[in-house]
Design a protein around this motif. Structure first.
Motif, PDB file in Angstrom:
ATOM      1  N   GLU A  17       0.830  -1.211   0.000  1.00  0.00           N
ATOM      2  CA  GLU A  17       0.000   0.000   0.000  1.00  0.00           C
ATOM      3  C   GLU A  17       0.863   1.260   0.000  1.00  0.00           C
ATOM      4  N   LEU A  18       1.959   1.242   0.733  1.00  0.00           N
ATOM      5  CA  LEU A  18       2.871   2.381   0.766  1.00  0.00           C
ATOM      6  C   LEU A  18       3.480   2.610  -0.618  1.00  0.00           C
ATOM      7  N   ALA A  19       3.886   1.538  -1.274  1.00  0.00           N
ATOM      8  CA  ALA A  19       4.456   1.654  -2.621  1.00  0.00           C
ATOM      9  C   ALA A  19       3.428   2.209  -3.606  1.00  0.00           C
ATOM     10  N   ILE A  20       2.190   1.776  -3.489  1.00  0.00           N
ATOM     11  CA  ILE A  20       1.122   2.280  -4.369  1.00  0.00           C
ATOM     12  C   ILE A  20       0.917   3.771  -4.146  1.00  0.00           C
ATOM     13  N   VAL A  62       6.859  13.499   1.677  1.00  0.00           N
ATOM     14  CA  VAL A  62       7.685  13.481   2.887  1.00  0.00           C
ATOM     15  C   VAL A  62       7.073  12.544   3.932  1.00  0.00           C
ATOM     16  N   ALA A  63       5.764  12.603   4.098  1.00  0.00           N
ATOM     17  CA  ALA A  63       5.088  11.733   5.063  1.00  0.00           C
ATOM     18  C   ALA A  63       5.238  10.263   4.672  1.00  0.00           C
ATOM     19  N   LEU A  64       5.128   9.978   3.384  1.00  0.00           N
ATOM     20  CA  LEU A  64       5.300   8.600   2.922  1.00  0.00           C
ATOM     21  C   LEU A  64       6.737   8.123   3.139  1.00  0.00           C
ATOM     22  N   ALA A  65       7.702   8.989   2.893  1.00  0.00           N
ATOM     23  CA  ALA A  65       9.105   8.632   3.113  1.00  0.00           C
ATOM     24  C   ALA A  65       9.349   8.367   4.610  1.00  0.00           C
ATOM     25  N   ALA A  66       8.746   9.171   5.471  1.00  0.00           N
ATOM     26  CA  ALA A  66       8.887   8.956   6.913  1.00  0.00           C
ATOM     27  C   ALA A  66       8.249   7.633   7.328  1.00  0.00           C
ATOM     28  N   ALA A  67       7.086   7.313   6.746  1.00  0.00           N
ATOM     29  CA  ALA A  67       6.433   6.047   7.049  1.00  0.00           C
ATOM     30  C   ALA A  67       7.302   4.873   6.595  1.00  0.00           C
ATOM     31  N   ARG A  68       7.920   5.005   5.443  1.00  0.00           N
ATOM     32  CA  ARG A  68       8.800   3.947   4.938  1.00  0.00           C
ATOM     33  C   ARG A  68      10.014   3.801   5.845  1.00  0.00           C
TER      34      ARG A  68
END
Length: 71
Positions: A17-20, A62-68
């Motif tokens: 889901e994060l990648a999508i 940025v939020a997605l990168a932090a989640a990753r």
């Protein structure tokens, strides 16, 4: 890969889901001033709207990168 436990399956689902979401953010195209609805804006309004959209997409990235990174 077959998950060895339910938590591994959840982690795999989260990663997918994060990648999508990351792909969707990268693929967003900023609107053309020639599109219907955008034509009624002044140049300054259009520039401001595109800048705000670009900033929003940046914040999401940025939020997605932090989640990753937190995984």
């Amino acid at each position: 890969m077959i998950p060895s436990s339910p938590s591994d399956a959840a982690t795999d689902t989260d990663a997918l889901e994060l990648a999508i979401l990351e792909r969707l953010v990268r693929e967003v195209r900023l609107p053309s001033p020639d599109l219907p609805g955008w034509q009624s804006l002044t140049a300054a309004e259009y520039t401001r709207a595109v800048r705000e959209l670009d900033e929003l997409l940046g914040a999401v990235a940025v939020a997605l990168a932090a989640a990753r990174a937190a995984r």
